[in-house]
Design a protein around this motif. Structure first.
Motif, short mmCIF file in Angstrom:
data_model
loop_
_atom_site.label_atom_id
_atom_site.label_comp_id
_atom_site.label_asym_id
_atom_site.label_seq_id
_atom_site.Cartn_x
_atom_site.Cartn_y
_atom_site.Cartn_z
N VAL A 30 0.87 -1.18 0.00
CA VAL A 30 0.00 0.00 0.00
C VAL A 30 0.91 1.23 0.00
CG1 VAL A 30 -1.78 1.27 1.26
CG2 VAL A 30 -1.76 -1.23 1.32
N ARG A 31 0.67 2.13 -0.94
CA ARG A 31 1.40 3.40 -1.00
C ARG A 31 0.61 4.41 -0.17
NH1 ARG A 31 6.42 4.95 -1.57
NH2 ARG A 31 6.58 7.04 -2.37
N VAL A 32 1.28 5.01 0.83
CA VAL A 32 0.61 5.93 1.74
C VAL A 32 1.21 7.32 1.59
CG1 VAL A 32 0.06 6.43 4.16
CG2 VAL A 32 0.17 4.06 3.38
N LYS A 33 0.32 8.29 1.37
CA LYS A 33 0.73 9.69 1.31
C LYS A 33 0.29 10.35 2.61
CE LYS A 33 -1.22 13.33 -1.02
NZ LYS A 33 -1.73 14.00 -2.21
N PHE A 47 3.99 0.48 2.53
CA PHE A 47 3.81 -0.42 3.65
C PHE A 47 3.13 -1.69 3.18
CE2 PHE A 47 3.70 3.83 5.47
CZ PHE A 47 4.55 3.72 6.55
N SER A 48 3.27 -2.73 3.97
CA SER A 48 2.49 -3.94 3.77
C SER A 48 1.08 -3.65 4.29
CB SER A 48 3.09 -5.09 4.59
OG SER A 48 2.15 -6.13 4.75
N LYS A 93 -9.57 -1.75 3.54
CA LYS A 93 -9.27 -3.08 3.00
C LYS A 93 -9.24 -3.05 1.48
CE LYS A 93 -10.34 -7.84 3.78
NZ LYS A 93 -10.95 -8.79 4.64
N ASP A 94 -8.24 -3.66 0.91
CA ASP A 94 -8.03 -3.81 -0.53
C ASP A 94 -7.61 -2.53 -1.24
OD1 ASP A 94 -8.68 -6.51 -0.33
OD2 ASP A 94 -10.82 -6.09 -0.58
N LYS A 95 -7.41 -1.43 -0.52
CA LYS A 95 -6.93 -0.20 -1.17
C LYS A 95 -5.43 -0.30 -1.37
CE LYS A 95 -10.46 3.07 0.07
NZ LYS A 95 -10.73 4.44 0.41
N LYS A 96 -4.96 0.19 -2.50
CA LYS A 96 -3.52 0.15 -2.82
C LYS A 96 -2.86 1.49 -2.54
CE LYS A 96 -3.72 -3.98 -4.81
NZ LYS A 96 -4.28 -4.97 -4.00
#
Length: 119
Positions: A30-33, A47-48, A93-96
């Motif tokens: 998951v790419r987190v901004k 992150f995982s 859940k399931d968001k990338k």
């Protein structure tokens, strides 16, 4: 007469399966901004999906030298609870990709101002 000895081969032992293993959970990246309040400061990290809110805060601490005990992480106004992982939160859940708002009470006066921010 001596008691019989019991030999255990620890190489053949395995730990109990994790909850993720038992449920068949497959983690993904998951790419987190992270956006820091109204400051305009933004940091992106990967992150995982099994990463917890506390783990994300810890990574921000490690890279920016910021006290993670002060920060609050939220997605769409809902606070991420530290012990829950990204995949434990139904809305995530399931968001990338995630946009996470970071709130720090004393952001303007904290040592964060000297951190090395992403360009």
């Amino acid at each position: 007469m001596s008691a019989p000895s019991l030999k255990i081969d620890v190489n053949k032992m395995s730990a109990a399966p994790s909850q993720d293993e038992e449920s068949g959970m497959q983690h993904y990246t998951v790419r987190v901004k992270f956006t820091f309040g109204d400051s305009g400061k933004v940091v992106e990290r990967s992150f995982s999906s099994g990463e917890t809110g506390l783990g994300m805060k810890k990574q921000l601490f490690d890279s920016l030298s910021v006290d993670y005990g002060k920060m609050t992480l939220a997605v769409d106004g809902t606070e991420l609870i530290d012990p829950l992982s990204i995949c434990d939160t139904p809305a995530l859940k399931d968001k990338k990709e995630l946009d996470v708002q970071v709130t720090v009470p004393d952001f303007d006066t904290d040592k964060w101002q000297t951190a090395k921010w992403d360009e």
